[in-house]
Design a protein around this motif. Structure first.
Motif, PDB file in Angstrom:
ATOM      1  N   SER A 109       0.802  -1.215   0.000  1.00 57.51           N
ATOM      2  CA  SER A 109       0.000   0.000   0.000  1.00 57.51           C
ATOM      3  C   SER A 109       0.843   1.277   0.000  1.00 57.51           C
ATOM      4  CB  SER A 109      -0.927   0.011   1.222  1.00 57.51           C
ATOM      5  OG  SER A 109      -1.775  -1.098   1.189  1.00 57.51           O
ATOM      6  N   ARG A 110       1.902   1.265   0.798  1.00 55.31           N
ATOM      7  CA  ARG A 110       2.685   2.498   0.999  1.00 55.31           C
ATOM      8  C   ARG A 110       3.770   2.670  -0.051  1.00 55.31           C
ATOM      9  NH1 ARG A 110       1.740   7.238   3.647  1.00 55.31           N
ATOM     10  NH2 ARG A 110       3.658   8.172   4.445  1.00 55.31           N
ATOM     11  N   VAL A 111       4.492   1.604  -0.331  1.00 54.90           N
ATOM     12  CA  VAL A 111       5.643   1.710  -1.231  1.00 54.90           C
ATOM     13  C   VAL A 111       5.228   1.594  -2.691  1.00 54.90           C
ATOM     14  CG1 VAL A 111       7.886   0.722  -1.827  1.00 54.90           C
ATOM     15  CG2 VAL A 111       7.150   0.793   0.570  1.00 54.90           C
ATOM     16  N   PHE A 112       4.385   0.569  -2.986  1.00 55.48           N
ATOM     17  CA  PHE A 112       4.029   0.336  -4.382  1.00 55.48           C
ATOM     18  C   PHE A 112       2.643   0.869  -4.753  1.00 55.48           C
ATOM     19  CE2 PHE A 112       7.066  -3.052  -3.320  1.00 55.48           C
ATOM     20  CZ  PHE A 112       8.026  -2.822  -4.297  1.00 55.48           C
ATOM     21  N   GLY A 113       1.906   1.336  -3.753  1.00 55.18           N
ATOM     22  CA  GLY A 113       0.593   1.892  -4.042  1.00 55.18           C
ATOM     23  C   GLY A 113      -0.416   0.863  -4.493  1.00 55.18           C
ATOM     24  N   LEU A 114      -0.223  -0.398  -4.126  1.00 55.48           N
ATOM     25  CA  LEU A 114      -1.139  -1.466  -4.531  1.00 55.48           C
ATOM     26  C   LEU A 114      -2.072  -1.837  -3.382  1.00 55.48           C
ATOM     27  CD1 LEU A 114       1.429  -3.790  -6.352  1.00 55.48           C
ATOM     28  CD2 LEU A 114      -0.047  -2.054  -7.375  1.00 55.48           C
ATOM     29  N   GLY A 115      -3.045  -2.650  -3.674  1.00 55.18           N
ATOM     30  CA  GLY A 115      -3.929  -3.140  -2.638  1.00 55.18           C
ATOM     31  C   GLY A 115      -5.346  -2.646  -2.790  1.00 55.18           C
ATOM     32  N   GLY A 116      -5.558  -1.423  -3.276  1.00 56.58           N
ATOM     33  CA  GLY A 116      -6.886  -0.929  -3.554  1.00 56.58           C
ATOM     34  C   GLY A 116      -7.785  -0.768  -2.342  1.00 56.58           C
TER      35      GLY A 116
ATOM     36  N   TYR B  66     -14.121  -0.284   2.191  1.00 56.17           N
ATOM     37  CA  TYR B  66     -14.399  -1.425   3.059  1.00 56.17           C
ATOM     38  C   TYR B  66     -14.583  -2.739   2.303  1.00 56.17           C
ATOM     39  CZ  TYR B  66     -14.913   2.052   6.722  1.00 56.17           C
ATOM     40  OH  TYR B  66     -14.674   3.066   7.611  1.00 56.17           O
ATOM     41  N   GLY B  67     -15.189  -2.678   1.137  1.00 58.71           N
ATOM     42  CA  GLY B  67     -15.378  -3.902   0.358  1.00 58.71           C
ATOM     43  C   GLY B  67     -14.054  -4.512  -0.067  1.00 58.71           C
ATOM     44  N   SER B  68     -13.181  -3.681  -0.625  1.00 55.27           N
ATOM     45  CA  SER B  68     -11.868  -4.153  -1.053  1.00 55.27           C
ATOM     46  C   SER B  68     -11.049  -4.628   0.134  1.00 55.27           C
ATOM     47  CB  SER B  68     -11.119  -3.032  -1.788  1.00 55.27           C
ATOM     48  OG  SER B  68     -11.814  -2.644  -2.948  1.00 55.27           O
ATOM     49  N   LEU B  69     -11.166  -3.912   1.260  1.00 57.52           N
ATOM     50  CA  LEU B  69     -10.425  -4.290   2.460  1.00 57.52           C
ATOM     51  C   LEU B  69     -10.862  -5.665   2.948  1.00 57.52           C
ATOM     52  CD1 LEU B  69      -8.472  -3.569   4.780  1.00 57.52           C
ATOM     53  CD2 LEU B  69     -10.428  -2.506   5.960  1.00 57.52           C
ATOM     54  N   ALA B  70     -12.166  -5.922   2.951  1.00 59.81           N
ATOM     55  CA  ALA B  70     -12.678  -7.204   3.430  1.00 59.81           C
ATOM     56  C   ALA B  70     -12.152  -8.360   2.580  1.00 59.81           C
ATOM     57  CB  ALA B  70     -14.208  -7.194   3.423  1.00 59.81           C
ATOM     58  N   VAL B  71     -12.153  -8.181   1.248  1.00 60.98           N
ATOM     59  CA  VAL B  71     -11.669  -9.234   0.353  1.00 60.98           C
ATOM     60  C   VAL B  71     -10.186  -9.479   0.575  1.00 60.98           C
ATOM     61  CG1 VAL B  71     -11.259  -9.848  -2.059  1.00 60.98           C
ATOM     62  CG2 VAL B  71     -13.432  -8.818  -1.397  1.00 60.98           C
TER      63      VAL B  71
ATOM     64  N   PHE C  68     -11.155 -11.281  10.137  1.00 63.32           N
ATOM     65  CA  PHE C  68     -11.842 -10.299  10.974  1.00 63.32           C
ATOM     66  C   PHE C  68     -10.836  -9.457  11.755  1.00 63.32           C
ATOM     67  CE2 PHE C  68     -15.701 -12.853  10.347  1.00 63.32           C
ATOM     68  CZ  PHE C  68     -16.644 -11.845  10.237  1.00 63.32           C
ATOM     69  N   VAL C  69      -9.782 -10.101  12.260  1.00 59.84           N
ATOM     70  CA  VAL C  69      -8.763  -9.368  13.015  1.00 59.84           C
ATOM     71  C   VAL C  69      -8.115  -8.302  12.139  1.00 59.84           C
ATOM     72  CG1 VAL C  69      -6.460  -9.579  14.042  1.00 59.84           C
ATOM     73  CG2 VAL C  69      -8.274 -11.167  14.702  1.00 59.84           C
ATOM     74  N   MET C  70      -7.690  -8.691  10.945  1.00 56.86           N
ATOM     75  CA  MET C  70      -7.026  -7.734  10.058  1.00 56.86           C
ATOM     76  C   MET C  70      -7.975  -6.623   9.628  1.00 56.86           C
ATOM     77  SD  MET C  70      -4.645 -10.255   7.723  1.00 56.86           S
ATOM     78  CE  MET C  70      -3.546  -8.935   7.205  1.00 56.86           C
ATOM     79  N   PHE C  71      -9.231  -6.980   9.383  1.00 59.57           N
ATOM     80  CA  PHE C  71     -10.227  -5.994   8.953  1.00 59.57           C
ATOM     81  C   PHE C  71     -10.421  -4.923  10.024  1.00 59.57           C
ATOM     82  CE2 PHE C  71     -14.691  -4.597   8.511  1.00 59.57           C
ATOM     83  CZ  PHE C  71     -14.673  -4.139   7.206  1.00 59.57           C
ATOM     84  N   PHE C  72     -10.713  -5.343  11.255  1.00 60.31           N
ATOM     85  CA  PHE C  72     -10.982  -4.370  12.318  1.00 60.31           C
ATOM     86  C   PHE C  72      -9.704  -3.665  12.775  1.00 60.31           C
ATOM     87  CE2 PHE C  72     -14.824  -7.026  12.751  1.00 60.31           C
ATOM     88  CZ  PHE C  72     -15.776  -6.021  12.650  1.00 60.31           C
ATOM     89  N   ALA C  73      -8.558  -4.337  12.656  1.00 60.24           N
ATOM     90  CA  ALA C  73      -7.302  -3.671  13.002  1.00 60.24           C
ATOM     91  C   ALA C  73      -7.063  -2.472  12.104  1.00 60.24           C
ATOM     92  CB  ALA C  73      -6.140  -4.663  12.889  1.00 60.24           C
ATOM     93  N   ARG C  74      -7.413  -2.593  10.831  1.00 57.66           N
ATOM     94  CA  ARG C  74      -7.197  -1.494   9.895  1.00 57.66           C
ATOM     95  C   ARG C  74      -8.252  -0.402  10.011  1.00 57.66           C
ATOM     96  NH1 ARG C  74      -4.520  -5.310   9.487  1.00 57.66           N
ATOM     97  NH2 ARG C  74      -2.430  -5.279   8.561  1.00 57.66           N
ATOM     98  N   ILE C  75      -9.437  -0.769  10.434  1.00 64.68           N
ATOM     99  CA  ILE C  75     -10.437   0.255  10.727  1.00 64.68           C
ATOM    100  C   ILE C  75      -9.992   1.084  11.928  1.00 64.68           C
ATOM    101  CG2 ILE C  75     -12.791   0.635  11.571  1.00 64.68           C
ATOM    102  CD1 ILE C  75     -13.691  -1.696   9.869  1.00 64.68           C
ATOM    103  N   ILE C  76      -9.504   0.413  12.960  1.00 64.00           N
ATOM    104  CA  ILE C  76      -8.985   1.128  14.137  1.00 64.00           C
ATOM    105  C   ILE C  76      -7.766   1.948  13.751  1.00 64.00           C
ATOM    106  CG2 ILE C  76      -7.919   0.851  16.418  1.00 64.00           C
ATOM    107  CD1 ILE C  76      -9.623  -1.700  16.733  1.00 64.00           C
ATOM    108  N   GLY C  77      -6.895   1.373  12.904  1.00 61.11           N
ATOM    109  CA  GLY C  77      -5.719   2.094  12.448  1.00 61.11           C
ATOM    110  C   GLY C  77      -6.076   3.364  11.706  1.00 61.11           C
ATOM    111  N   SER C  78      -7.116   3.279  10.866  1.00 62.59           N
ATOM    112  CA  SER C  78      -7.557   4.459  10.114  1.00 62.59           C
ATOM    113  C   SER C  78      -8.113   5.527  11.052  1.00 62.59           C
ATOM    114  CB  SER C  78      -8.627   4.049   9.094  1.00 62.59           C
ATOM    115  OG  SER C  78      -9.073   5.157   8.356  1.00 62.59           O
ATOM    116  N   PHE C  79      -8.857   5.084  12.066  1.00 66.65           N
ATOM    117  CA  PHE C  79      -9.420   6.024  13.042  1.00 66.65           C
ATOM    118  C   PHE C  79      -8.312   6.740  13.807  1.00 66.65           C
ATOM    119  CE2 PHE C  79     -10.765   6.879  17.413  1.00 66.65           C
ATOM    120  CZ  PHE C  79     -11.865   7.707  17.198  1.00 66.65           C
TER     121      PHE C  79
END
Length: 302
Positions: free
Chosen positions: A26-33, A42-47, A172-183
């Motif tokens: 995400s940070r270096v190559f700008g990939l991940g969507g 959120y949809g892309s993050l969940a997948v 689920f862990v990775m999903f909510f970890a990134r929501i908290i990270g964004s907050f």
């Protein structure tokens, strides 16, 4: 029963690597969507989280047998060299045939405490091993019951089911970890751009570990449940009384310090679990011996 500890250890390691991969892509190559106008998608993050989560658990599954051999020093019985080894191979072969699975590898590992485990990525490519302490302290009938219990784990497909459960939990862990990270990134670090800042990545990786630990209670619940099912199989293949006798034979071992590698304790047939309810008991890998024996006593004698 020496499976889950190494599985979880490998899974945590892969999850940490996955978190780093998230950062690099995400940070270096700008990939991940997963980021766009307005922040997280959120949809892309969940997948993406589901993909990463399942990868971690599948790697753990495929490495489980190799890691169990290495960490316990299990010696595979290629050609039985004495009557005990021949009996072990013959007993496992008879039980495997009875439940319709391929012949597992059979091994012995040097440990004074009575323990046993079965592992492997599928029913027809498994490993069943017993400790030297188990062979020295249990009767033949009790060892037969322990082997039947381990064959039960293999026949029930516990490792595959565990991998699927762990994969979903990882997601689920990775999903909510990134929501908290964004907050945290937006509120604490005051990042007002659509691109994530350092606060997002640091917080996400920290939460991967913290939430992963808390979520392991779900995996441990399944671990306790599978012990009852394997005990039932042990009672079916050996007998209810032999299985109860084997569990009773573990009581002295419960009072002694566990000599198994730390990462393997969750798999041990002797797990030293405490009675009663506590927060720590939510993370127990095994029911208590009394709970297991009580469940067996409700089964019809055979």
């Amino acid at each position: 029963m020496l499976r889950i500890g190494l599985f979880l250890l490998t899974n945590v390691a892969v999850m940490v690597v996955a978190g780093i991969a998230f950062f690099i892509l995400s940070r270096v190559f700008g990939l991940g969507g997963v980021h766009g106008p307005g922040g997280l998608q959120y949809g892309s993050l969940a997948v993406l989280c589901l993909c990463y989560g399942m990868i971690g658990s599948m790697i753990s599954l495929f490495l489980s047998k190799w890691m169990a051999k290495k960490s316990t020093g299990t010696v595979i019985i290629e050609r039985p060299s004495n009557a005990t080894e021949q009996w072990l191979v013959d007993t496992v072969a008879k039980q495997a045939k009875a439940v319709g699975i391929g012949m597992p590898e059979v091994g012995i590992f040097d440990n004074a405490q009575p323990n046993a485990f079965a592992t492997g990525w599928n029913k027809n490519s498994a490993l069943v091993a017993v400790s030297s302490g188990l062979l020295h302290t249990m009767t033949a009938d009790e060892v037969e019951a322990v082997l039947a219990h381990e064959i039960g784990h293999v026949a029930n497909g516990d490792m595959v089911t565990l991998a699927l459960i762990q994969g979903v939990v990882n997601a689920f862990v990775m999903f909510f970890a990134r929501i908290i990270g964004s907050f945290v990134d937006q509120v604490v670090f005051k990042n007002e751009s659509d691109s994530p800042g350092i606060g997002y990545f640091v917080t996400s990786m920290v939460m991967d570990i913290l939430l992963g630990f808390l979520a392991s209670a779900i995996v441990m619940w399944f671990s306790r449940l599978r012990e009852y099912r394997a005990d039932e199989m042990g009672a079916k293949l050996a007998s209810r009384d032999k299985m109860i006798s084997a569990l009773n034979a573990l009581r002295p071992a419960e009072a002694r310090p566990d000599q198994m590698p730390e990462s393997m304790k969750a798999f041990a047939i002797s797990s030293g679990q405490s009675q009663g309810f506590s927060i720590a008991n939510l993370f127990r890998t095994h029911p208590t011996l009394d709970e297991r024996i009580s469940a067996l006593q409700k089964l019809p004698a055979n």
